[in-house]
Design a protein around this motif. Structure first.
Motif, PDB file in Angstrom:
ATOM      1  N   ALA A 149       0.808  -1.268   0.140  1.00  0.00           N
ATOM      2  CA  ALA A 149      -0.146   0.034   0.142  1.00  0.00           C
ATOM      3  C   ALA A 149       1.131   1.177   0.000  1.00  0.00           C
ATOM      4  O   ALA A 149       1.699   1.153   0.697  1.00  0.00           O
ATOM      5  CB  ALA A 149      -0.808   0.013   1.340  1.00  0.00           C
ATOM      6  N   VAL A 150       0.445   2.272  -0.796  1.00  0.00           N
ATOM      7  CA  VAL A 150       1.285   3.570  -0.937  1.00  0.00           C
ATOM      8  C   VAL A 150       0.267   4.669  -0.525  1.00  0.00           C
ATOM      9  O   VAL A 150      -0.953   4.583  -0.868  1.00  0.00           O
ATOM     10  CB  VAL A 150       2.005   3.773  -2.021  1.00  0.00           C
ATOM     11  CG1 VAL A 150       3.241   2.540  -2.069  1.00  0.00           C
ATOM     12  CG2 VAL A 150       1.232   3.661  -3.262  1.00  0.00           C
ATOM     13  N   HIS A 151       0.897   5.687  -0.412  1.00  0.00           N
ATOM     14  CA  HIS A 151      -0.082   7.081  -0.230  1.00  0.00           C
ATOM     15  C   HIS A 151      -1.194   6.593   0.693  1.00  0.00           C
ATOM     16  O   HIS A 151      -2.489   6.910   0.448  1.00  0.00           O
ATOM     17  CB  HIS A 151      -0.687   7.620  -1.698  1.00  0.00           C
ATOM     18  CG  HIS A 151       0.363   8.064  -2.574  1.00  0.00           C
ATOM     19  ND1 HIS A 151       0.716   9.384  -2.678  1.00  0.00           N
ATOM     20  CD2 HIS A 151       1.044   7.510  -3.479  1.00  0.00           C
ATOM     21  CE1 HIS A 151       1.760   9.397  -3.599  1.00  0.00           C
ATOM     22  NE2 HIS A 151       1.886   8.270  -3.878  1.00  0.00           N
ATOM     23  N   GLY A 152      -1.012   6.294   1.793  1.00  0.00           N
ATOM     24  CA  GLY A 152      -1.920   5.856   2.731  1.00  0.00           C
ATOM     25  C   GLY A 152      -2.771   4.999   2.341  1.00  0.00           C
ATOM     26  O   GLY A 152      -4.119   5.111   3.098  1.00  0.00           O
ATOM     27  N   GLY A 153      -2.469   4.118   1.543  1.00  0.00           N
ATOM     28  CA  GLY A 153      -3.540   3.094   1.316  1.00  0.00           C
ATOM     29  C   GLY A 153      -4.429   3.465   0.039  1.00  0.00           C
ATOM     30  O   GLY A 153      -5.332   2.776  -0.220  1.00  0.00           O
ATOM     31  N   ALA A 165      -3.652   3.564  -2.777  1.00  0.00           N
ATOM     32  CA  ALA A 165      -3.313   2.808  -4.001  1.00  0.00           C
ATOM     33  C   ALA A 165      -2.235   1.705  -3.650  1.00  0.00           C
ATOM     34  O   ALA A 165      -1.680   1.588  -2.349  1.00  0.00           O
ATOM     35  CB  ALA A 165      -2.470   3.570  -5.175  1.00  0.00           C
ATOM     36  N   VAL A 196      -5.466  10.695  -4.965  1.00  0.00           N
ATOM     37  CA  VAL A 196      -4.450   9.745  -5.498  1.00  0.00           C
ATOM     38  C   VAL A 196      -5.244   8.546  -6.210  1.00  0.00           C
ATOM     39  O   VAL A 196      -5.982   7.781  -5.375  1.00  0.00           O
ATOM     40  CB  VAL A 196      -3.402   9.078  -4.517  1.00  0.00           C
ATOM     41  CG1 VAL A 196      -2.719   8.297  -5.147  1.00  0.00           C
ATOM     42  CG2 VAL A 196      -2.773  10.441  -3.870  1.00  0.00           C
ATOM     43  N   LEU A 211      -0.112   6.246 -11.916  1.00  0.00           N
ATOM     44  CA  LEU A 211      -0.705   7.014 -10.539  1.00  0.00           C
ATOM     45  C   LEU A 211      -1.118   8.528 -11.038  1.00  0.00           C
ATOM     46  O   LEU A 211      -0.155   9.062 -11.505  1.00  0.00           O
ATOM     47  CB  LEU A 211       0.082   6.878  -9.479  1.00  0.00           C
ATOM     48  CG  LEU A 211      -0.368   7.027  -8.196  1.00  0.00           C
ATOM     49  CD1 LEU A 211      -1.551   5.726  -8.015  1.00  0.00           C
ATOM     50  CD2 LEU A 211       0.668   6.763  -7.065  1.00  0.00           C
ATOM     51  N   LEU A 267       5.159   9.477   3.884  1.00  0.00           N
ATOM     52  CA  LEU A 267       3.894   9.310   3.682  1.00  0.00           C
ATOM     53  C   LEU A 267       3.471   9.029   1.810  1.00  0.00           C
ATOM     54  O   LEU A 267       2.217   8.668   1.628  1.00  0.00           O
ATOM     55  CB  LEU A 267       2.854  10.225   4.376  1.00  0.00           C
ATOM     56  CG  LEU A 267       3.041  10.170   5.789  1.00  0.00           C
ATOM     57  CD1 LEU A 267       2.384  11.448   6.513  1.00  0.00           C
ATOM     58  CD2 LEU A 267       2.692   8.768   6.273  1.00  0.00           C
ATOM     59  N   ASP A 268       4.444   9.067   1.119  1.00  0.00           N
ATOM     60  CA  ASP A 268       4.076   8.492  -0.149  1.00  0.00           C
ATOM     61  C   ASP A 268       4.359   7.417  -0.452  1.00  0.00           C
ATOM     62  O   ASP A 268       3.450   6.426  -0.656  1.00  0.00           O
ATOM     63  CB  ASP A 268       4.308   9.433  -1.067  1.00  0.00           C
ATOM     64  CG  ASP A 268       5.880  10.070  -1.076  1.00  0.00           C
ATOM     65  OD1 ASP A 268       6.520  10.645  -1.961  1.00  0.00           O
ATOM     66  OD2 ASP A 268       6.709   9.316  -0.250  1.00  0.00           O
ATOM     67  N   ASP A 269       5.674   6.972  -0.358  1.00  0.00           N
ATOM     68  CA  ASP A 269       6.072   5.828  -0.665  1.00  0.00           C
ATOM     69  C   ASP A 269       6.069   4.619   0.574  1.00  0.00           C
ATOM     70  O   ASP A 269       5.974   3.856   0.470  1.00  0.00           O
ATOM     71  CB  ASP A 269       7.575   5.786  -1.079  1.00  0.00           C
ATOM     72  CG  ASP A 269       8.694   6.054  -0.279  1.00  0.00           C
ATOM     73  OD1 ASP A 269       9.329   6.565  -1.075  1.00  0.00           O
ATOM     74  OD2 ASP A 269       8.590   5.810   0.984  1.00  0.00           O
ATOM     75  N   GLU A 270       5.865   5.404   1.877  1.00  0.00           N
ATOM     76  CA  GLU A 270       5.691   4.855   3.018  1.00  0.00           C
ATOM     77  C   GLU A 270       6.690   3.486   3.313  1.00  0.00           C
ATOM     78  O   GLU A 270       6.600   2.528   3.862  1.00  0.00           O
ATOM     79  CB  GLU A 270       4.555   4.009   3.023  1.00  0.00           C
ATOM     80  CG  GLU A 270       3.338   4.778   2.624  1.00  0.00           C
ATOM     81  CD  GLU A 270       2.086   4.764   3.542  1.00  0.00           C
ATOM     82  OE1 GLU A 270       2.123   4.443   4.877  1.00  0.00           O
ATOM     83  OE2 GLU A 270       0.981   5.138   2.981  1.00  0.00           O
ATOM     84  N   GLU A 275      -2.102  -0.169  -8.753  1.00  0.00           N
ATOM     85  CA  GLU A 275      -3.515  -0.673  -8.706  1.00  0.00           C
ATOM     86  C   GLU A 275      -4.468   0.044  -7.776  1.00  0.00           C
ATOM     87  O   GLU A 275      -4.008   0.678  -6.782  1.00  0.00           O
ATOM     88  CB  GLU A 275      -3.427  -2.159  -8.196  1.00  0.00           C
ATOM     89  CG  GLU A 275      -2.999  -3.065  -9.294  1.00  0.00           C
ATOM     90  CD  GLU A 275      -2.643  -4.437  -8.860  1.00  0.00           C
ATOM     91  OE1 GLU A 275      -2.783  -4.626  -7.410  1.00  0.00           O
ATOM     92  OE2 GLU A 275      -2.545  -5.302  -9.487  1.00  0.00           O
ATOM     93  N   ARG A 276      -5.811   0.063  -7.959  1.00  0.00           N
ATOM     94  CA  ARG A 276      -6.700   0.606  -6.998  1.00  0.00           C
ATOM     95  C   ARG A 276      -6.864  -0.497  -5.791  1.00  0.00           C
ATOM     96  O   ARG A 276      -6.531  -1.466  -5.830  1.00  0.00           O
ATOM     97  CB  ARG A 276      -7.951   0.413  -7.432  1.00  0.00           C
ATOM     98  CG  ARG A 276      -8.197   1.503  -8.763  1.00  0.00           C
ATOM     99  CD  ARG A 276      -9.230   2.531  -8.662  1.00  0.00           C
ATOM    100  NE  ARG A 276      -9.272   3.354  -9.753  1.00  0.00           N
ATOM    101  CZ  ARG A 276     -10.063   3.997 -10.488  1.00  0.00           C
ATOM    102  NH1 ARG A 276     -11.290   3.655  -9.974  1.00  0.00           N
ATOM    103  NH2 ARG A 276      -9.869   5.007 -11.240  1.00  0.00           N
ATOM    104  N   PRO A 277      -6.944   0.142  -4.755  1.00  0.00           N
ATOM    105  CA  PRO A 277      -7.056  -0.820  -3.528  1.00  0.00           C
ATOM    106  C   PRO A 277      -8.379  -1.436  -3.600  1.00  0.00           C
ATOM    107  O   PRO A 277      -9.375  -1.032  -4.225  1.00  0.00           O
ATOM    108  CB  PRO A 277      -7.167   0.256  -2.159  1.00  0.00           C
ATOM    109  CG  PRO A 277      -7.469   1.534  -2.763  1.00  0.00           C
ATOM    110  CD  PRO A 277      -6.984   1.604  -4.118  1.00  0.00           C
TER     111      PRO A 277
END
Lengths: 316, 257, 381
Positions: A131-135, A137, B17, B25, B119-122, B223-225
């Motif tokens: 997960a990236v951008h806080g989930g 995407a 996003v 993206l 907080l982008d790539d985490e 991908e979409r979550p």
């Protein structure tokens, strides 16, 4: 790709669930598994890990009792060179992420943090999802360089494996570099209840509860369901609950099977911390609360009225 | 004391996003300095206020990172350096760490502060990786920090509690929430920062081989979550709703009663 | 023509936005619901130095240009409309005449503290019987030796109920109509100067608004703010351009906040099996809003630029204010429609934008007066 080295993290009373889940996943990928456990006396943890690994390396050294990056990375590096795994996995805990990140720099190896899925391609290379951008995407990540390939595994992303035949335990007495930082004390928060990142069920409370005393109701419900207690940023900032319970962007990321929130509005920063949860149930007085958009089940109602009634219904 | 702070600009946490159908993206044009990096900047400024010295902000990769550097200046940092090179455009965390470490070697700080994760790539990779490349100890997820001469004491957040750690400078500290509350910059400082000249270094300036920042890990697609179906609201009389809630909890909890 | 903001301006905007997000936005609902002046927030904004944005550095200001000030106002308007009113009165009309015509001693005593937020200022045009029609001003200023005696009654004064100083428009010669108007500084504590009734408003709550009474208030000669008497209207022209651009940008911000919120709702709200954001008649509303807001902002910043260039821009300012405000009123109406039944509820956001937007009609002349003026100017060729 044949062997996976899994760094197992100890917790008070056992080993962290994400370590077990990583072992289970590696096994399900058809890899032979080597678990690495470390501590001043890691024998109990080694036994717990051996039910899920083909081989357990138990490193005993006083400097390994608590986490010091350089000592643990030195050990992990040494073991990686000896075992030559294609995959090195660790739990995506505070410690795990710390260790594996530094290890990736030590080895010059590719690393994907907090993965939620991993598959092996026909060419034998792994592809991971995270997960990236806080989930908002999911990144599908490929490893370009040579093995070993490193990853930390999100707690709850993979199923807890059933125990199998016990793998062989080998004791190690590694020589370690002199450690330059010392853990002088450890303060445990929250006592007997399981930590929010370890639990299958999390019951969270937010500002909508109105009063810190209302958390007693949350705790009773958590005890009734064998759950951990979570807290929104607002109540942590207000001093009602400890930061170790915080769920969200600046707190813990959790992925329990069931997440229940009482009086939490569900602002973006909170949702970022629990988007991976299985079933999400939201109780909030405000019909416009953003959290309802991220829930499976919703109840518009005052948490202070619903909780006592719910506890009575559950016989708690 | 010379303190370096590693900073990065990331999409605002409210920015939209979206993974497109083609796997790229789409990110709304709303940016902010990484939450944990601001905490690191604030902590650096507080230490400087007590110990004296200077605070220098560093960032690697062009684009919007100059705004993160300006944010540091607006908050009160004394200088800012951008490591900018075409080879960094595709770099992963390790490559970025190599570039920053080279710049830090040149700068020679006593202490490096950074955020525990972007907080982008985490990933949470750059901090520990920089420490490793510099050969320094590091402490991550730090919620409290004291520095006394060459000695430091840090409190680190772990699952289930807090550890107190002691050591000596130089050290890299990765900030967690609670370490410091970032100040809101005064307008005078904002104006100065908006006009400030930025020092830049290329990989060649730093003696870093562009090949060494080639990525080891690459995102193939986004991908979409996994989508949740629309929420099912509990309706009816309060008593009925509580019973329904109880039933949902029990079955989702695995039938344990 | 380069229509871009400079990097410095963009950075400035990002910092103001962040400040508004952190300090103001968490309090917006509370300020509106309680209708109490947020003194702590006021002090904090003053401490950060924003009140002095347009003023000379000598008095604690920053000497920023109009475009920069307008960026600040646009971002501030994304927070609480009431707080926006109080702050802009303080930064523009309430201190403008003092800054332009006050003696150094007066600036030391009044302007510097106002920039620090320690003295609250206000501007008094409106009376019971006169709003846009300034010739109908009945508040009088009569010479008395070296002093002036002020008599009258001002209504709808933002910051009035809490002000330390007031810039009051009065007539020194009722027969001269528009050419008899002048500005005078009146200070809290002066005998005969009273704070009257406080008004409860539909929107911009949290900005104390009320009546100011002048009952034989004696002010010294240097409290006349101007080179000559009777030039009040002329002196007002410049500041009115600023007020119109500022009001227009506030309109753009309120509209954008309302529609952004409505967009979030539309994406999540499912009706007839799909989110309503997929329906054409809903999308049209956002399309219109986008187009009108882009047009409004372009014109508004162009007028700000013209002000900085010293170009005559009175008509453009009026046109920009009118256009932006009308577009905003449409958008806030649409936001309530997008929420359908919930748009009528006080629990959701649209009602607050809907109420706050009405104040935009009051600043800088009614739309009827503006259009009449623009039309007659146009027809004169």
């Amino acid at each position: 790709m044949t062997t996976a080295l899994v760094i197992v993290e100890r917790s008070s009373g056992g080993i962290r669930r994400a370590s077990l889940e990583a072992l289970g996943k590696a096994r399900s990928l058809g890899l032979s598994t080597v678990a690495l456990v470390a501590g001043s006396d890691p024998s109990a943890a080694a036994r717990a890990a051996s039910a899920h690994a083909d081989r357990v390396l138990a490193a005993a050294h006083p400097d390994l009792e608590r986490y010091d990056a350089e000592a643990h990375v030195a050990l992990a590096e040494r073991v990686t060179r000896d075992v030559s795994p294609s995959l090195v996995l660790g739990p995506a805990t505070s410690t795990g992420r710390d260790l594996v990140a530094r290890l990736s720099a030590r080895l010059g190896a590719g690393y994907a943090a907090e993965i939620t899925d991993i598959t092996i391609d026909p060419d034998g290379r792994p592809t991971a999802r995270r997960a990236v951008h806080g989930g908002k995407a999911v990144a599908v990540v490929a490893f370009e360089g040579p093995p070993p390939w490193l990853a930390t595994v999100r707690p709850g992303a993979f199923p807890t494996p059933s125990p199998g035949a016990a793998g062989k335990i080998e004791m190690l007495h590694p020589a370690l570099p002199e450690i330059r930082t010392r853990v002088v004390s450890f303060e445990e928060a929250g006592g007997k209840r399981v930590h929010v990142t370890e639990a299958e069920i999390v019951i969270s409370g937010g500002r909508g509860l109105g009063d810190p005393a209302a958390f007693t109701l949350i705790e009773r419900l958590a005890d009734r369901l064998g759950a951990a207690v979570g807290a929104s940023r607002a109540v942590v900032d207000a001093g009602w609950r400890d930061a170790s319970e915080q769920v969200g962007k600046s707190g813990n990321t959790v992925a329990p099977r069931l997440y229940v929130a009482f009086g939490v509005s569900g602002a973006v920063h909170h949702v970022m911390g629990m988007a991976g949860a299985g079933t999400v149930v939201v109780v909030n007085r405000d019909p416009a609360a953003p959290f309802f958009k991220h829930a499976d089940h919703g109840l518009v109602g005052d948490a202070l009225v619903v909780l006592p009634a719910l506890l009575e219904e559950l016989g708690a | 004391m010379k303190i370096a702070v590693l900073v990065k600009q990331v999409p605002d946490h409210e920015a939209l996003v979206l993974a497109r159908g083609d796997g790229t993206l789409e990110i709304e044009d709303r940016w902010a300095t990484n939450f944990f990096d601001e905490i690191a900047i604030e902590q650096a400024l507080r230490l400087e206020a007590v110990q004296g010295g200077e605070v220098i902000a560093l960032s690697a990769g062009a684009g919007r990172n100059t705004d993160a550097l300006r944010r540091a200046l607006a908050m009160g940092a004394d200088g800012a350096i951008l490591v900018s090179d075409p080879a960094l455009a595709a770099a992963d965390g390790l490559g970025t760490a190599r570039a920053l470490a080279a710049c830090l070697r040149e700068l020679g700080p006593d202490l490096v502060l950074c955020g525990r994760v972007a907080l982008d790539d985490e990933m949470g990779l750059v901090g520990p990786a920089v420490a490793e490349i510099l050969g320094w100890p590091h402490v991550a997820a730090v919620t409290a920090l004291e520095v006394d001469g060459k000695a430091f004491r840090a409190v680190r957040l772990v699952e289930g509690g807090r550890e107190s750690i002691e050591g000596q400078l130089p050290v890299l500290i990765a900030a967690a929430k609670g370490l410091a509350e970032p100040r809101v910059p005064k307008v005078m400082q904002v104006m100065k920062a908006s006009r400030a000249a930025m020092r830049t270094r290329t990989l060649a300036d730093l003696g870093v081989d562009p090949g060494s920042v080639a990525p080891l890990v690459r995102t193939r697609v986004f991908e979409r979550p996994p989508a949740r179906p629309p929420v099912r609201m509990m309706e009816g009389e309060p008593g009925d709703r509580v019973r329904e809630l109880a039933s949902i909890l029990v079955s989702a909890a695995g039938g344990r009663r | 023509m380069d229509f871009r903001f400079s990097d410095e301006q963009e950075f400035f905007r990002s910092q103001v936005r962040d400040t508004v997000d952190r300090l103001v936005r968490p309090k917006v609902r509370e300020i509106d619901e309680k209708d109490v002046f947020p003194r702590d927030l006021w002090d904090e904004m003053a401490r950060l130095g924003y009140f002095g944005l347009r003023h000379e550095e000598r008095w604690g200001g920053m000497g920023a240009d109009t475009v920069t000030s307008m960026i600040f106002f646009e971002e501030l308007a994304r927070g609480s409309a009431g707080f926006f009113m109080s702050v802009t009165v303080q930064m523009l009309m309430g201190t403008y005449f003092i800054g332009r015509f006050g003696s150094d001693a007066m600036k030391e005593r009044v302007l510097a503290p106002a920039i620090e937020g320690r003295k609250v200022t206000c501007i008094c045009f409106t009376e019971d019987q006169s709003g846009s029609d300034l010739a109908g001003t009945r508040t009088s200023a009569t010479r008395d030796g070296d002093s002036w005696i002020l008599n009258g009654n001002k209504q709808w004064i933002t910051n009035g109920p809490i002000c330390d100083v007031a810039t009051v428009m009065a007539t020194t010669d009722p027969k001269a109509g528009l050419k008899g108007l002048s500005f005078f500084l009146v200070e809290d504590g002066m005998e005969g100067f009273r704070k009257g009734q406080v008004f409860h408003k539909l929107g911009t709550r949290g900005a104390p608004t009320g009546e100011l009474v002048l009952d034989h208030v004696k002010v010294p000669a240097d409290h006349h703010l101007g080179e000559e008497t009777g030039k009040g209207l002329e002196y007002s022209t410049d500041i009115l351009n600023h007020v119109r651009v500022m009001t227009g940008l506030a309109a753009c911000s309120i509209a954008e906040e309302a529609m952004r919120d409505a967009a979030g709702f539309a994406r999540g709200r499912v009706a007839f099996g799909s989110p309503i954001a997929t329906y054409q008649l809903i999308r049209e509303k956002f399309g219109r809003h986008y187009a009108k807001r882009e047009a409004a902002r372009t014109l508004l910043y162009r007028v700000a630029w013209m002000i900085d260039q010293g170009l005559e821009c009175r008509r453009e300012a009026m046109a920009a204010k009118w256009f932006a405000t009308e577009a905003c009123l449409e958008s806030v109406d649409e936001a309530t429609r997008i929420y359908a039944g919930n748009g009528f509820s006080m629990e959701y956001a649209p009602q607050r934008f809907f109420r706050d937007a009405r104040f935009l009609l009051s600043g800088g002349g009614t739309h009827e007066v503006l259009l009449n003026f623009l039309g007659s100017q146009y027809l004169r060729g």
